[in-house]
Design an enzyme around this catalytic site. Structure first.
Site, PDB file in Angstrom:
ATOM      1  N   LYS A   1       0.863  -1.190   0.000  1.00 46.26           N
ATOM      2  CA  LYS A   1       0.000   0.000   0.000  1.00 46.26           C
ATOM      3  C   LYS A   1       0.895   1.235   0.000  1.00 46.26           C
ATOM      4  O   LYS A   1       1.141   1.855   1.034  1.00 46.26           O
ATOM      5  CB  LYS A   1      -0.959  -0.018   1.196  1.00 46.26           C
TER       6      LYS A   1
HETATM    7  N1  PMP Z   1      -7.664  -1.938  -3.182  1.00 46.46           N
HETATM    8  C1  PMP Z   1      -7.047  -0.754  -3.205  1.00 46.46           C
HETATM    9  C2  PMP Z   1      -6.214  -0.395  -4.375  1.00 46.46           C
HETATM   10  C3  PMP Z   1      -7.188   0.146  -2.129  1.00 46.46           C
HETATM   11  O1  PMP Z   1      -6.579   1.324  -2.146  1.00 46.46           O
HETATM   12  C4  PMP Z   1      -8.016  -0.206  -1.049  1.00 46.46           C
HETATM   13  C5  PMP Z   1      -8.218   0.767   0.078  1.00 46.46           C
HETATM   14  N2  PMP Z   1      -7.258   0.628   1.082  1.00 46.46           N
HETATM   15  C6  PMP Z   1      -8.637  -1.461  -1.064  1.00 46.46           C
HETATM   16  C7  PMP Z   1      -8.442  -2.300  -2.152  1.00 46.46           C
HETATM   17  C8  PMP Z   1      -9.448  -1.906   0.103  1.00 46.46           C
HETATM   18  O2  PMP Z   1      -8.573  -2.213   1.167  1.00 46.46           O
HETATM   19  P1  PMP Z   1      -9.072  -2.128   2.674  1.00 46.46           P
HETATM   20  O3  PMP Z   1     -10.293  -2.937   2.730  1.00 46.46           O
HETATM   21  O4  PMP Z   1      -7.976  -2.737   3.450  1.00 46.46           O
HETATM   22  O5  PMP Z   1      -9.294  -0.704   2.976  1.00 46.46           O
END
Ligand code: PMP
Length: 312
Positions: free
Chosen positions: A161
């Site tokens: 991330k």
């Molecule tokens: N995919 C991407 C590219 C994201 O940026 C996010 C947001 N964090 C998600 C999926 C969803 O992840 P999460 O459920 O951990 O927020």
């Protein structure tokens, strides 16, 4: 809208709680020049009845943050671990005395005067701010398949991330909005469905809930994991993790995007093809209902609450 209020906010930076405007990093830092950072976005939901704010799946978000830093070979100060981050996150939210739904951005960034391959100094920022629910004014959203391909593990790993990954998200999202859609859905290098610009995707076909596997060029989403657990433990339906073709989206009975910010948001139209006649489906509705009861700890049905960290 609470997000636009211009009040004094406190953040954690360099070991201290300070007004947001006092935090400074070098304009020549690799974080500014090359976007070298990793981050977490966590929602905290306020429960009026208990006068309590709950961080949702804090430990999982911090674990993914530290894993992202590990993959990018950030040389972290030994003290930056889950306990340290949690301690300061509680402290900074309390300093703001938030009594509403908030979002907390935790960032590890490469400061100093090095370049894109430097491994230190890494600074930690914890910044909480009010955030309303996603798409409150709509039943669901429209989406298109973007012509941009999702980044992949051989080039820029979507599992990390990192701020830089969002340039790919940006291209897809801006293409979608400039063509009149609310969001984009990316295909991966194999031409299979990957994810949204900031969300993961689920489809429901003939009562089967299907989502791409974590090797399909997606972020290992924590909301995706929560959805899998809720559907199997509470709805008693197993989620099938398998590659999804683009045309399966066109004939899906239900479809939704999920993520911390977007929560569980139905997709009611894909590439101008309606999903379930633009009506939110039964399983999506049920799942969303349970999800909001869990995150806010309002369940009367004794739903699990081990994912919640009380702030106050
Ligand atoms: N995919 C991407 C590219 C994201 O940026 C996010 C947001 N964090 C998600 C999926 C969803 O992840 P999460 O459920 O951990 O927020």
């Amino acid at each position: 809208m609470t997000e636009l209020k211009n009040e004094k906010r406190y953040i954690y930076f360099k070991g201290e709680i300070m007004p947001e405007e006092d935090a400074k990093i070098s304009i020549l830092s690799p974080a500014v020049q090359y976007g070298v950072n990793v981050f977490a976005g966590i929602r905290c939901y306020f429960n009026k009845e208990f006068n309590q704010l709950y961080a949702f799946r804090l430990e999982d978000h911090v674990e993914r943050l530290l894993n992202s830093a590990k993959i990018l070979r950030f040389n972290l100060d030994q003290k930056i671990n889950f306990e340290y981050i949690k301690y300061n996150l509680l402290k900074v939210i309390k300093a703001n005395d938030f009594r509403e739904d908030i979002y907390v951005r935790i960032t590890l960034l490469l400061d100093g005067r090095g370049n894109w391959s430097s491994t230190e100094p890494i600074e930690l920022i914890i910044s909480p701010f009010p955030k309303a629910r996603a798409f409150v004014d709509k039943d669901g959203i429209t989406a298109c398949i973007t012509t941009w391909e999702r980044i992949n593990d051989k080039t820029l790993p979507p599992r990390v991330k990192a701020g830089g990954n969002y340039l790919n998200s940006r291209l897809g999202q801006l293409e979608a909005t400039s063509n009149g859609y609310d969001s984009a859905i990316f295909l991966n290098q194999e031409g299979k469905v990957a994810e949204g610009p900031g969300s993961c995707l689920f489809v429901i076909r003939k009562d089967k809930i299907i989502t791409p596997p974590v090797t399909a060029s997606i972020l290992e989403s924590i909301t995706r994991q929560s959805v899998i657990t809720i559907t199997s433990n509470i709805l008693n339906i197993d989620v099938i993790e398998r590659p999804i073709d683009r045309t399966e989206l066109y004939i899906a009975d239900e479809m939704f995007l999920c993520g911390t910010a977007i929560e569980i948001t139905p997709v009611l139209c894909i590439d101008k093809i309606y999903v379930n006649n633009k009506i939110v489906g039964r399983i999506t509705n049920k799942l969303r209902d349970i999800y909001f009861q869990i995150v806010r700890n309002t369940s009367t049905a004794n739903l699990p609450n081990e994912w919640l960290s009380p702030i106050y």
